[in-house]
Write a protein that holds these residues in place. Sequence first.
Motif, short mmCIF file in Angstrom:
data_model
loop_
_atom_site.label_atom_id
_atom_site.label_comp_id
_atom_site.label_asym_id
_atom_site.label_seq_id
_atom_site.Cartn_x
_atom_site.Cartn_y
_atom_site.Cartn_z
N ALA A 112 -4.68 1.23 3.51
CA ALA A 112 -5.86 1.22 4.38
C ALA A 112 -7.11 1.68 3.64
CB ALA A 112 -5.62 2.08 5.61
N ASP A 113 -6.95 2.66 2.73
CA ASP A 113 -8.13 3.19 2.01
C ASP A 113 -7.66 3.98 0.80
OD1 ASP A 113 -10.55 4.67 1.27
OD2 ASP A 113 -11.31 4.03 3.22
N ASP A 114 -8.35 3.80 -0.31
CA ASP A 114 -7.98 4.50 -1.55
C ASP A 114 -8.13 6.02 -1.44
OD1 ASP A 114 -7.36 2.13 -2.76
OD2 ASP A 114 -9.31 1.90 -3.75
N LYS A 115 -8.90 6.48 -0.47
CA LYS A 115 -9.11 7.93 -0.34
C LYS A 115 -7.99 8.63 0.43
CE LYS A 115 -11.89 8.07 3.94
NZ LYS A 115 -11.81 6.65 4.31
N ASN A 116 -7.10 7.85 1.01
CA ASN A 116 -6.04 8.42 1.83
C ASN A 116 -4.91 9.02 0.99
OD1 ASN A 116 -7.48 7.52 4.02
ND2 ASN A 116 -6.16 5.77 4.45
N LYS A 146 4.88 -7.22 7.56
CA LYS A 146 3.48 -7.61 7.45
C LYS A 146 2.74 -7.35 8.77
CE LYS A 146 0.60 -11.61 6.16
NZ LYS A 146 -0.14 -11.80 7.43
N THR A 147 3.36 -7.73 9.89
CA THR A 147 2.73 -7.52 11.19
C THR A 147 2.57 -6.03 11.47
OG1 THR A 147 3.62 -9.58 12.07
CG2 THR A 147 2.97 -7.91 13.67
N PHE A 148 3.61 -5.25 11.19
CA PHE A 148 3.54 -3.81 11.39
C PHE A 148 2.41 -3.20 10.56
CE2 PHE A 148 4.52 0.51 10.10
CZ PHE A 148 4.89 1.13 11.29
N THR A 149 2.32 -3.61 9.29
CA THR A 149 1.31 -3.06 8.38
C THR A 149 -0.10 -3.36 8.89
OG1 THR A 149 2.77 -3.24 6.47
CG2 THR A 149 0.40 -3.15 6.03
N GLU A 150 -0.33 -4.58 9.32
CA GLU A 150 -1.67 -4.95 9.80
C GLU A 150 -2.08 -4.13 11.02
OE1 GLU A 150 -1.19 -9.09 10.51
OE2 GLU A 150 -1.48 -9.68 8.40
N LEU A 151 -1.15 -3.96 11.96
CA LEU A 151 -1.45 -3.20 13.17
C LEU A 151 -1.57 -1.71 12.88
CD1 LEU A 151 0.89 -5.08 15.67
CD2 LEU A 151 -1.59 -5.26 15.49
N TRP A 152 -0.75 -1.21 11.97
CA TRP A 152 -0.81 0.22 11.61
C TRP A 152 -2.16 0.56 10.96
CZ3 TRP A 152 2.45 4.24 12.68
CH2 TRP A 152 2.19 5.44 12.03
N ILE A 153 -2.64 -0.33 10.11
CA ILE A 153 -3.93 -0.09 9.46
C ILE A 153 -5.05 -0.01 10.49
CG2 ILE A 153 -5.67 -1.18 7.96
CD1 ILE A 153 -3.39 -2.09 6.14
N GLN A 154 -4.97 -0.82 11.54
CA GLN A 154 -5.97 -0.71 12.61
C GLN A 154 -5.95 0.67 13.24
OE1 GLN A 154 -5.50 -3.89 15.49
NE2 GLN A 154 -5.33 -5.46 13.90
N HIS A 155 -4.76 1.22 13.46
CA HIS A 155 -4.66 2.57 14.04
C HIS A 155 -5.15 3.63 13.05
CE1 HIS A 155 -2.77 1.15 17.64
NE2 HIS A 155 -1.74 0.64 16.99
N ILE A 156 -4.90 3.42 11.76
CA ILE A 156 -5.38 4.37 10.75
C ILE A 156 -6.91 4.38 10.73
CG2 ILE A 156 -5.54 4.77 8.25
CD1 ILE A 156 -2.97 5.78 9.49
#
Length: 504
Positions: free
Chosen positions: A42-46, A472-482
Amino acid sequence: MRRRDVTDPNRRIIYGFFHPYANNGGGGERVLWQAVKATLLADDKNICVIYTTNIEAEPLDILKKAESKFQIDGLDHSRVVFIYLRKFSQLIDSAFWKHFTLVGQLFGGMLLGLEAMYELSPDVWIDTQGLPSSYLLPAVSLKIPILAYTHYPILQSDMFAKLKFQKFKDLSKFSLLNVRDYFALGKLVYWSCLYYFYVYLGTKIDIALANGTWTFNHLSTIWTFNSAFGNQLEILYPPCGTEYLTKDVDLTKTRNNKLLYLAQFRPEKRHDLLVKGYAQFLEKNYPNVTKPTDIIPTLVFAGSCRTADDTATLTSLQELVEKRGLSNFVEFRVDISYDEVVELLTTCKFGLNAMWNEHFGIGVVEYVARGCIPLVHASAGPLLDIVGNSNTWKGDNGFFFKSLEDPDFDESLQADTEPGFMVFDINGQLITYPTFDTLLQEIFVKDPISDAKLITLRQNGQQVIEHKFSNKTFTELWIQHINTLDALEKQYREDKRSKVEKVY
């Protein structure tokens, strides 16, 4: 001090993943490690901090196990930190508490959360283990965003149906001279206190994610105040790796006439129900057969034994098979490798699940992904999310059965039911289901299922689950929550903290 300024783009965000059993290798750990990967993407700073009690395993060993078992590749090890929790780990084990187990585990989860905070306080708290008391102190004292991924609600409102006094208004029936009524009153108070504490814990969650429809429905009735607080409650199906499982599998290929049950050897998996039903199927339809033939399906039980209790369950099951004279018809595959599991999924014709209210059922998803037609118990995840068409025992990509042993079996509904079938009230709708032995008789004897029908069911199943339960679907939705948590972290740092807290 400037590096910790809220708007500083270089400020690192620490996501604390509370998952004491991070190295166990089960479905919960699959969610954990895919979530960690998605958070890093989601982000390099995480930065991801894993709070674990698996002190016997080195960090690199845990990561290698996760990567190989769950097809998790590309993890940036430099941004994954392990915090080992050593002081209170035994307090979350149900075996530690001889009485008041749930209270003890909630207390243990709270102390373990306190230990995690003391070792390293994160910017965001994420519970993927399912220990709701763990995030109470972080939410109250640290004033940080909380995300909880719930595999199974620890309490359900229908638990009160088992009590003599289900509500306090029922105390009008209380008898001062009846000793049992005092115990019944104590149970009502005990479970009511736990229930409303669980309701309170739900209000501390900013984003509550349920692993499926059954869990979501229960949480919706319990955490009723969440929407009033502006908190999210949504379904996020676990990552099942379907994009990998659906590769290189020939759905038209002839398979072995075997019924595969992929499950740990635990009592709630109800292997014994299948053995008894299978024995009845043979007695009714092949009474004189002592060895398998091409037209008679055989059973394969594949699973792991993690504890002494699991081993005892396996031994008891093997004794039952021997007692029923089924040794030639039942095969046991214990603690086999993942490659061997995939081989079974690819070569067996049918996949079984007998658990009552299996909250999700990753094993059933794996059946469908590899073309193994599911014959599953009609409840929870397999019924509501995976097999499809919950209005009849014939699903979109498999078949359902029920049992007289099911807790929701109602004798009053069975007046005009034909032998081998039962009527159940499913969300207000009366639906007829066969028993396991009757289901086998339907698809193997009475109206044998054709190869063409099997191929159609396999193709239907793959079309549904390939995207729905993919990593892939889980990752996309998880990133939205992150991304939502990232915004909340900045907001909480500004609105809920003092000037000193904003810096440290």
